[in-house]
Design an enzyme around this catalytic site. Structure first.
Site, short mmCIF file in Angstrom:
data_model
loop_
_atom_site.label_atom_id
_atom_site.label_comp_id
_atom_site.label_asym_id
_atom_site.label_seq_id
_atom_site.Cartn_x
_atom_site.Cartn_y
_atom_site.Cartn_z
N ASN A 61 0.86 -1.19 0.00
CA ASN A 61 0.00 0.00 0.00
C ASN A 61 0.89 1.23 0.00
O ASN A 61 1.64 1.45 0.95
CB ASN A 61 -0.87 -0.03 1.27
CG ASN A 61 -1.61 1.27 1.52
OD1 ASN A 61 -1.78 2.08 0.60
ND2 ASN A 61 -2.05 1.48 2.75
N LYS B 119 -0.02 4.33 0.19
CA LYS B 119 -0.60 5.48 0.93
C LYS B 119 -0.54 6.74 0.06
O LYS B 119 -0.79 6.65 -1.15
CB LYS B 119 0.15 5.64 2.25
CG LYS B 119 0.03 4.39 3.15
CD LYS B 119 0.61 4.60 4.52
CE LYS B 119 0.27 3.42 5.42
NZ LYS B 119 0.65 3.67 6.82
N HIS C 100 -9.28 0.84 5.89
CA HIS C 100 -7.90 0.96 6.35
C HIS C 100 -7.84 1.79 7.63
O HIS C 100 -8.69 2.66 7.84
CB HIS C 100 -7.05 1.63 5.25
CG HIS C 100 -5.59 1.61 5.56
ND1 HIS C 100 -4.98 2.57 6.33
CD2 HIS C 100 -4.63 0.72 5.24
CE1 HIS C 100 -3.69 2.27 6.46
NE2 HIS C 100 -3.46 1.17 5.80
N GLU D 162 -4.07 -6.13 11.93
CA GLU D 162 -2.94 -5.35 12.43
C GLU D 162 -2.87 -5.54 13.94
O GLU D 162 -3.37 -4.69 14.69
CB GLU D 162 -3.11 -3.87 12.11
CG GLU D 162 -3.15 -3.55 10.64
CD GLU D 162 -3.13 -2.05 10.38
OE1 GLU D 162 -3.67 -1.29 11.21
OE2 GLU D 162 -2.58 -1.64 9.34
N ILE E 58 2.32 -2.93 15.89
CA ILE E 58 2.25 -1.69 15.12
C ILE E 58 3.27 -0.67 15.61
O ILE E 58 3.41 -0.42 16.79
CB ILE E 58 0.85 -1.08 15.19
CG1 ILE E 58 -0.13 -1.98 14.44
CG2 ILE E 58 0.81 0.31 14.60
CD1 ILE E 58 -1.55 -1.51 14.50
N GLY F 74 4.15 -5.64 11.44
CA GLY F 74 5.26 -6.44 11.95
C GLY F 74 6.03 -7.19 10.88
O GLY F 74 6.80 -8.10 11.21
N ALA G 212 3.59 -1.29 3.84
CA ALA G 212 3.52 0.05 3.26
C ALA G 212 4.88 0.73 3.25
O ALA G 212 5.70 0.48 2.36
CB ALA G 212 2.51 0.89 4.03
N SER G 213 5.13 1.55 4.25
CA SER G 213 6.29 2.43 4.20
C SER G 213 7.61 1.68 4.05
O SER G 213 8.55 2.19 3.44
CB SER G 213 6.34 3.33 5.44
OG SER G 213 6.31 2.55 6.60
#
Lengths: 224, 224, 224, 224
Positions: free
Chosen positions: C10, C12, C94, C142, C147, C182, C203-204
């Site tokens: 993702n 974002k 999300h 999640e 997280i 994770g 994602a990131s």
């Protein structure tokens, strides 16, 4: 209407000012207002309006109203319900409870219709000017430079507050402006008023400490 | 916990049940509950909880709580404030006040923590099952076929309610199910309970008419 | 439907994967999927779906759909528009874009109707079970313990992920579960799948670094 | 900046102007703009911006931007993404997508920073004045008297539009005002401009009918 200069305290949803504790704070401020002649007001949770409004003469404010009329709006805050519970006024568009522009306009209209004093909260000079075009009684400005830090009205660049006040009064000079950030003590109250505001709006600085009376007396001492 | 079978009335933000009018309805229902032994409850506006909860034994519900803890949440509804005002319970996720799934979960957790009876409102079989996985005390189902029309529990296909009840109980048989639509009179109450529900949740049918006592007596007559 | 085990990325609203940068990431993942046979997918901003969906075979997901039908919904995301732009699937709910329970239900219904693969994102075991009752294709869990920290699937208590997976499969064993927190490297992918999940959502960790190819190759190496 | 007088068409989420149909409307308007020299613009869904912006010179607008900066905002509309997809401008605060006052202010600031033409939509004279203090390029006013009925600019009390225009220009005469309701044909366009506006914003009247070319030619014929 709430007379000025004024000190408005917002208890948010702190347990230190919920139910019986809200009532104690109301009684304390009621006593101090009688004793000193200062214009004080207290914004409490909706559940506490009735009791706080009926134990003295202190003006009680709602922390919020929704832009609704009577009917099918389960769980929202009806302006008439707030009035009938005894509130003299209400905050509108607090930074923790933002509204759309259309809804701020509608809330101001409803507040006027139901004779509720009303304070629109704004976050910078631009939105303060926008709010001013809605011709509310009060605007509480929170200059971003003064939020959440150690900078107070007394130590900050004086133009931060003065410019906000001038911007609102340039749109409509009848609007009263409260300084909604950077006020912790009597000196700050004095300075806020010197810079053109008509009072202050504060919260945790009064609500959380145990020595509320001492703090309130100091704040009141800063009024002219 | 609210005993079952039960009749829960939600006054929404009708002026016919705001402030002193809410108080009158509370007194009426309090009297009828004492007289008949029926389990009744009333969900009022936040501003009216304190008064309604202190003039009798009628269980008073909040119409909403926000998924917040004490602190900086100006104008939102703190579960503890509702409890301290005297509420025995709360509605959660009413169709006029929908919450995110994460927030419904948090509200149920907070309601349990603060010993608030709680009724999650849902809009169809699927979301009722989803709500059931959160293990609330009550779920009030509003079968879409029964909303806003002239079809009542008595005249509708019996499987509409029965299927909703079975779906919830299949997830967790300890959950109580209220029929939240299609109930206008005592026959409907009887039929709703025959179809497996543990009571009813209703609003304008009780709140708006002048002959509230007559309507309530008829509804109560439908309880087993 | 997206085949499993799968790695879903993702982007974002990172500029590192907007417009031409989104296209480059699509091309890279397209190449790696072809080369390795891995099941990969990419969730991009609505503005980038068309281009990313038309330069290869990589499944492109929307990051969101709104629960709307065609008509007067200016500025919202119509499921059909996402499909017609070329998306194979969509994320729903999300953590940065939460929906009401009623709207999640409606989004799943619309996604099924318009043949959009769909992944409901959830924040804990309880809401994962609630989401499972809506019978989606995928749920991305999640676990709060995983997280935003340095704890990964590999180093955490294994039961954190395994319990979440079991809870969803207990409701409906056909639902595929993605591990949505994770996961930073191939070992984490391997472990997530060993613990019962059908893939990962990240994602990131992929989007921000310059060495995207290296990171993606490592993640893919963790697939069985 | 979009030259004036202008005709801006908003396709909302109508299927009649989604994907390939949005593209066809873009091509038609592109042709008509070239042929007549009229200033036309089209606001499309985010998924369609890229294609519509790359088949001609017609200015394409986004229907919305969110007040966000790059990062963790899954599924929201990043101003830079809209710009990079090829949009020349954006609507802000459409009546179907209202924003808080603070967010409208932020969206205008972001639109200016990223060189996006921008049109704030407002619902009455008061909120139009408030919007004007934010110094946007355009304000599209929707006088309540002209919405959703058969009354058009041509048949209505002329002061309805003229007063709105004057109120905005009194705050800042550089702001362009579009008439956002009550325009169905060329006569209405002419009248809207005679009454002081700088163009019109319309939607279903152009988007839904089959004879779009005929309708657009008539509207264009009303430009001076």
């Amino acid at each position: 209407m709430l007379s000025t200069p004024t000190i408005v305290v917002n208890v948010k949803t702190y347990l230190e000012a919920t139910a019986s504790s809200a009532l104690q704070l109301t009684q304390l401020m009621n006593t101090l207002a009688s004793e000193t002649g200062a214009s004080l007001a207290l914004a409490v949770q909706a559940t506490d309006i009735y009791q706080c409004a009926h134990i003295g003469k202190l003006p009680i404010f709602s922390q919020h109203i929704d832009p609704i009329t009577p009917g099918s709006h389960t769980g929202w805050t009806l302006p008439q319900a707030v009035v009938q519970a005894g509130a003299q006024g209400t905050l509108i568009n607090h930074s923790e409870h933002r509204l759309t522009l259309a809804d701020i306009d509608l809330c101001v209209t409803l507040a006027k219709k139901h004779h509720l004093d009303h304070i629109i909260c704004t976050n910078n000079v631009t939105t303060s000017k926008a709010a001013a075009t809605l011709t509310p009684q009060f605007i509480a400005i929170e200059p971003p430079e003064l939020i959440g830090g150690d900078i107070s009205v007394t130590t900050a660049n004086p133009d931060i507050v003065a410019h906000s006040v001038r911007s609102v009064k340039a749109i409509d000079k009848k609007i009263h402006v409260l300084c909604g950030a950077g006020v912790k003590n009597g000196n700050d109250v004095t300075r806020a008023i010197e810079l053109g505001s008509d009072g202050v709006l504060l919260a945790s600085g009064v609500v959380k400490p145990a020595n509320k009376e001492e703090i309130l007396r100091d704040l009141i001492s800063g009024l002219p």
